[in-house]
Scaffold this motif. Structure first.
Motif, PDB file in Angstrom:
ATOM      1  N   ASP A   1      24.711  73.897  71.565  1.00 26.19           N
ATOM      2  CA  ASP A   1      25.279  72.573  71.801  1.00 26.19           C
ATOM      3  C   ASP A   1      24.519  71.517  71.005  1.00 26.19           C
ATOM      4  OD1 ASP A   1      27.148  70.875  73.212  1.00 26.19           O
ATOM      5  OD2 ASP A   1      25.452  70.173  74.400  1.00 26.19           O
ATOM      6  N   ALA A   2      23.166  71.621  71.014  1.00 25.68           N
ATOM      7  CA  ALA A   2      22.336  70.653  70.283  1.00 25.68           C
ATOM      8  C   ALA A   2      22.529  70.788  68.772  1.00 25.68           C
ATOM      9  CB  ALA A   2      20.868  70.848  70.651  1.00 25.68           C
ATOM     10  N   VAL A   3      22.682  72.015  68.288  1.00 28.50           N
ATOM     11  CA  VAL A   3      22.905  72.237  66.859  1.00 28.50           C
ATOM     12  C   VAL A   3      24.251  71.651  66.439  1.00 28.50           C
ATOM     13  CG1 VAL A   3      23.417  74.017  65.130  1.00 28.50           C
ATOM     14  CG2 VAL A   3      21.413  74.254  66.615  1.00 28.50           C
ATOM     15  N   ILE A   4      25.275  71.865  67.246  1.00 26.97           N
ATOM     16  CA  ILE A   4      26.609  71.333  66.930  1.00 26.97           C
ATOM     17  C   ILE A   4      26.562  69.806  66.851  1.00 26.97           C
ATOM     18  CG2 ILE A   4      28.936  71.033  67.865  1.00 26.97           C
ATOM     19  CD1 ILE A   4      28.672  73.949  68.918  1.00 26.97           C
ATOM     20  N   GLU A   5      25.850  69.186  67.794  1.00 25.26           N
ATOM     21  CA  GLU A   5      25.744  67.723  67.791  1.00 25.26           C
ATOM     22  C   GLU A   5      24.998  67.233  66.551  1.00 25.26           C
ATOM     23  OE1 GLU A   5      23.840  64.178  70.584  1.00 25.26           O
ATOM     24  OE2 GLU A   5      24.353  66.108  71.467  1.00 25.26           O
ATOM     25  N   ALA A   6      23.898  67.922  66.206  1.00 24.78           N
ATOM     26  CA  ALA A   6      23.126  67.520  65.028  1.00 24.78           C
ATOM     27  C   ALA A   6      23.932  67.736  63.747  1.00 24.78           C
ATOM     28  CB  ALA A   6      21.817  68.310  64.966  1.00 24.78           C
ATOM     29  N   ALA A   7      24.661  68.851  63.676  1.00 20.41           N
ATOM     30  CA  ALA A   7      25.461  69.141  62.490  1.00 20.41           C
ATOM     31  C   ALA A   7      26.592  68.129  62.323  1.00 20.41           C
ATOM     32  CB  ALA A   7      26.034  70.550  62.585  1.00 20.41           C
ATOM     33  N   ASP A   8      27.162  67.701  63.435  1.00 13.95           N
ATOM     34  CA  ASP A   8      28.268  66.741  63.397  1.00 13.95           C
ATOM     35  C   ASP A   8      27.831  65.428  62.748  1.00 13.95           C
ATOM     36  OD1 ASP A   8      31.012  66.023  64.158  1.00 13.95           O
ATOM     37  OD2 ASP A   8      30.044  64.604  65.512  1.00 13.95           O
ATOM     38  N   GLU A   9      26.561  65.060  62.918  1.00 12.41           N
ATOM     39  CA  GLU A   9      26.047  63.838  62.305  1.00 12.41           C
ATOM     40  C   GLU A   9      26.030  63.938  60.783  1.00 12.41           C
ATOM     41  OE1 GLU A   9      22.264  63.006  64.025  1.00 12.41           O
ATOM     42  OE2 GLU A   9      23.052  62.789  66.073  1.00 12.41           O
ATOM     43  N   HIS A  10      26.047  65.176  60.275  1.00  7.04           N
ATOM     44  CA  HIS A  10      26.088  65.393  58.828  1.00  7.04           C
ATOM     45  C   HIS A  10      27.482  65.795  58.353  1.00  7.04           C
ATOM     46  CE1 HIS A  10      21.687  65.234  58.135  1.00  7.04           C
ATOM     47  NE2 HIS A  10      21.607  65.710  59.368  1.00  7.04           N
ATOM     48  N   GLY A  11      28.462  65.674  59.254  1.00  6.54           N
ATOM     49  CA  GLY A  11      29.825  66.032  58.899  1.00  6.54           C
ATOM     50  C   GLY A  11      30.043  67.523  58.755  1.00  6.54           C
ATOM     51  N   LEU A  12      29.232  68.330  59.424  1.00  5.84           N
ATOM     52  CA  LEU A  12      29.307  69.778  59.317  1.00  5.84           C
ATOM     53  C   LEU A  12      29.867  70.400  60.587  1.00  5.84           C
ATOM     54  CD1 LEU A  12      25.787  70.380  57.717  1.00  5.84           C
ATOM     55  CD2 LEU A  12      28.001  70.558  56.549  1.00  5.84           C
ATOM     56  N   THR A  13      30.576  71.496  60.421  1.00  2.00           N
ATOM     57  CA  THR A  13      31.072  72.294  61.537  1.00  2.00           C
ATOM     58  C   THR A  13      30.205  73.540  61.664  1.00  2.00           C
ATOM     59  OG1 THR A  13      33.335  71.505  61.204  1.00  2.00           O
ATOM     60  CG2 THR A  13      33.071  73.575  62.411  1.00  2.00           C
ATOM     61  N   VAL A  14      30.026  74.017  62.885  1.00  2.00           N
ATOM     62  CA  VAL A  14      29.155  75.171  63.142  1.00  2.00           C
ATOM     63  C   VAL A  14      29.995  76.382  63.538  1.00  2.00           C
ATOM     64  CG1 VAL A  14      27.243  76.073  64.521  1.00  2.00           C
ATOM     65  CG2 VAL A  14      27.292  73.644  63.891  1.00  2.00           C
TER      66      VAL A  14
END
Length: 334
Positions: A80-93
């Motif tokens: 969940d934390a990785v998805i949130e951090a990745a979203d800030e960079h416009g990335l999907t996990v």
């Protein structure tokens, strides 16, 4: 014209990000929302054209996250934390589960993935020190966890030693001297269990307390059930103990259940400490004293390092240890 993700989002009445999360298996989506999105995908005949996106930009906008199992709360909350951090960079996990199986972990490393993801966050449990060479891949990668040290890739890790010592020292300050430990892996040389048990033993020795080997109980997978089973074995020995250290929270929560069923008062008779600070520890009865390993910071550091490597940065690889915090709650403080 080809159906787009925005068309699906408009049809389902959700955001494009929600459609992306559904298609990439994001676990924390309401079932009603997931069903609605999937129905719209079927109705419109939408298909994600990864190849076309790659040809256009040279990037997929997707990073992989390979973890042992989502059923363990720590890894679910880390995802969940990785998805949130990745979203800030416009990335999907895109999440892959390895089951802590060495062969499956090697498959994740060796599978051609350049057309699927731009980088990989990788948390192995089955690999060992002899597998370091397997980490030399063409895909940018950041290693999570402690299974392999001084590898040829960036590594973001938990301060297992400092966090475990803080937990044991807290118990010693409460006057507890017979501290049982649940979750040891006999014979393990490199891994979280061996590191945390070593830190437990070191903390006792530093304070002049004998390490009670008779109070160390193995558990294979660190689940509530294995914590409960280990506690049953502990009680059955008849050995005296006044505290339990679960090498993770789920082991400790399993112990709490068994102790309560056997009539032990927590923390009066037995104090209990866990490790990971999963959300459930705030709502257990009693609430659980635990070590917060800095999961959000781990996710942010890992994603930021991966983004840097995906951008072509070839500077010296980094090893980052996240700061921990001991949360003292009812299972030790009453």
């Amino acid at each position: 014209m080809a159906v787009t993700m925005r068309d699906v989002a408009r049809h389902a009445g959700v955001s494009p990000k929600t459609v992306s999360n559904v298609m990439n298996g994001y676990p924390y989506i309401r079932e009603a929302t997931r069903t609605k999105v999937l129905a719209s995908i079927d109705a419109l005949g939408y298909q994600m054209n990864i190849s076309a996106r790659n040809l256009k930009s040279g990037r997929t906008g997707i990073i992989g996250l390979a973890i042992p199992e989502l059923s363990l709360p720590y890894f679910g909350e880390l995802a969940d934390a990785v998805i949130e951090a990745a979203d800030e960079h416009g990335l999907t996990v895109m999440i892959e589960q390895t089951g802590a199986d060495r062969d499956r972990e090697l498959t994740v490393l060796n599978r051609p993935r350049g057309h699927l993801v731009d980088g990989l966050l990788y948390s192995p449990l089955g690999l060992g020190q002899d597998d370091i060479g397997q980490l030399n891949t063409n895909t940018p990668m950041v290693l999570l966890g402690e299974r392999i040290f001084h590898s040829p890739v960036d590594h973001v890790m938990i301060d297992n030693v400092g966090g475990t010592k803080a937990a044991v020292e807290h118990l010693l300050q409460l006057g507890r001297r017979r501290i049982a430990v649940l979750g040891v892996h006999p014979g393990e040389k490199v891994g979280t269990a061996s590191i945390r048990y070593g830190a437990y033993a070191s903390a006792l020795t530093d304070h002049g307390v004998r390490v009670p080997e008779e109070l160390a109980f193995p558990a294979g997978r660190w689940h509530r059930s294995t914590g409960a089973e280990a506690t049953e074995r502990l009680i059955a020995t008849g050995e005296k103990f006044d505290a339990i250290l679960g090498l993770n929270d789920t082991l400790a929560l399993g112990a709490v259940r068994v102790l309560t069923r056997h009539g032990y008062r927590i923390p009066d008779d037995v104090a209990v400490v866990g490790f990971d600070n999963i959300d459930e520890t705030l709502y257990s009865t009693p609430t659980l004293t635990t070590v917060d390993p800095g999961r959000t910071q781990i996710a942010r550091n890992a994603v930021e390092l991966l983004v840097k490597r995906m951008a072509g940065d070839d500077s010296e690889h980094e090893e980052i240890v996240a700061p921990y915090q001991l949360h003292i709650r009812e299972s030790t403080a009453g």
